[in-house]
Design an enzyme around this catalytic site. Structure first.
Site, PDB file in Angstrom:
ATOM      1  CE  LYS A 158      20.458  93.399   2.375  1.00  0.00           C
ATOM      2  NZ  LYS A 158      21.531  92.834   1.827  1.00  0.00           N
ATOM      3  NE  ARG A 218      22.416 100.276  -0.877  1.00  0.00           N
ATOM      4  CZ  ARG A 218      22.334  98.843  -1.146  1.00  0.00           C
ATOM      5  NH1 ARG A 218      23.226  98.139  -0.685  1.00  0.00           N
ATOM      6  NH2 ARG A 218      21.350  98.615  -1.948  1.00  0.00           N
ATOM      7  NE  ARG A 244      21.183  85.043  -6.635  1.00  0.00           N
ATOM      8  CZ  ARG A 244      21.244  86.316  -6.024  1.00  0.00           C
ATOM      9  NH1 ARG A 244      21.719  87.188  -6.779  1.00  0.00           N
ATOM     10  NH2 ARG A 244      20.899  86.550  -4.951  1.00  0.00           N
ATOM     11  NE  ARG A 276      21.431  88.554 -11.873  1.00  0.00           N
ATOM     12  CZ  ARG A 276      21.434  89.541 -11.001  1.00  0.00           C
ATOM     13  NH1 ARG A 276      20.633  90.624 -11.104  1.00  0.00           N
ATOM     14  NH2 ARG A 276      21.930  89.428  -9.655  1.00  0.00           N
ATOM     15  NE  ARG A 307      26.326  91.856  -6.161  1.00  0.00           N
ATOM     16  CZ  ARG A 307      25.300  90.700  -6.351  1.00  0.00           C
ATOM     17  NH1 ARG A 307      25.695  89.774  -7.447  1.00  0.00           N
ATOM     18  NH2 ARG A 307      24.295  90.582  -5.808  1.00  0.00           N
TER      19      ARG A 307
END
Ligand SMILES: [Zn+2]
Length: 216
Positions: A15, A90, A129, A162, A173
């Site tokens: 996004k 949200r 990542r 991370r 998440r």
């Protein structure tokens, strides 16, 4: 007219990247919630000062303060304008409130773009990542690999995953996103404002599809 385009999508759907790229090409204003907060705090607007108090005492910024901040932002945005909202709303209550805030400042929520990516693709994107703990450079094992596996191109430090990108955290998440944001998708669908964009391609491909959609 001030037109608001809401960007929706799971973590990893891209996004923020798409909103920033298309805003830069079209002259739209990219409003990410985090950047809006930091900016209002830095400039010391009334809502910014209030948010600062909550942040300094370690609390979350309440929705009421966020709403005032959005009202400030809409009021100070010259007409005409297109604003890309990234990170807000949200949940369904925030989506309803945004309609009201927009109406109060002569703005319209024109559409909501849902950046659609399969769960498998999201897991691959987020799980791949890697970041450099020393200089902050970001990599991806597939789409942006470092020259030497596991080593930062810029400073030679060992790359890390991370905490946010570990498999168990990613699953959490995505669950949070499903439970809170799925109703927002329904809200815009019922309002006839939902547009789906295939976000499974590269960042450039997604940006091109988003640009085509917002330029209609
Ligand atoms: Zn580095």
């Amino acid at each position: 007219m001030k037109n608001i385009v809401v960007f929706l999508g799971a973590p990893g759907a891209g996004k923020g990247t798409a909103a920033a790229a298309v805003a830069a090409r079209t002259g739209a204003r990219h409003v990410s919630t985090g950047a809006m907060l930091r900016d209002a705090v830095a400039r010391g607007t009334p809502a910014g000062l209030e948010a600062k108090g909550h942040m300094e005492s370690g609390g979350l910024v309440p929705d009421e303060v966020l709403y005032r901040m959005i009202a400030e932002l809409l009021a100070e945005t010259p007409d005409p304008a297109t604003l890309f909202f990234d990170g807000f709303p949200r949940n369904e209550a925030q989506a309803e409130k945004l309609e009201q805030l927009a109406a109060e400042s002569g703005a319209t929520v024109a559409s909501a773009l849902l950046l659609d990516v399969s769960r498998e693709a999201l897991l691959e994107r987020l799980g791949g990542r890697r970041v450099c703990p020393k200089c902050g450079a970001g990599f991806h094992v597939k789409s942006l690999p470092p020259k030497v596996d596991g080593v930062c191109d810029a400073c030679g430090a060992a790359l890390v995953v991370r905490a946010d990108d570990r498999p168990e955290t990613i699953a959490h998440r995505l669950e949070v996103y499903e439970s809170a944001t799925a109703p927002v998708i329904g809200f815009y669908e019922r309002a006839g404002k939902l547009r789906r964009v295939d976000a499974s391609g590269s960042a450039a491909e997604v940006a091109a599809l988003v640009e085509a959609e917002v330029s209609r």
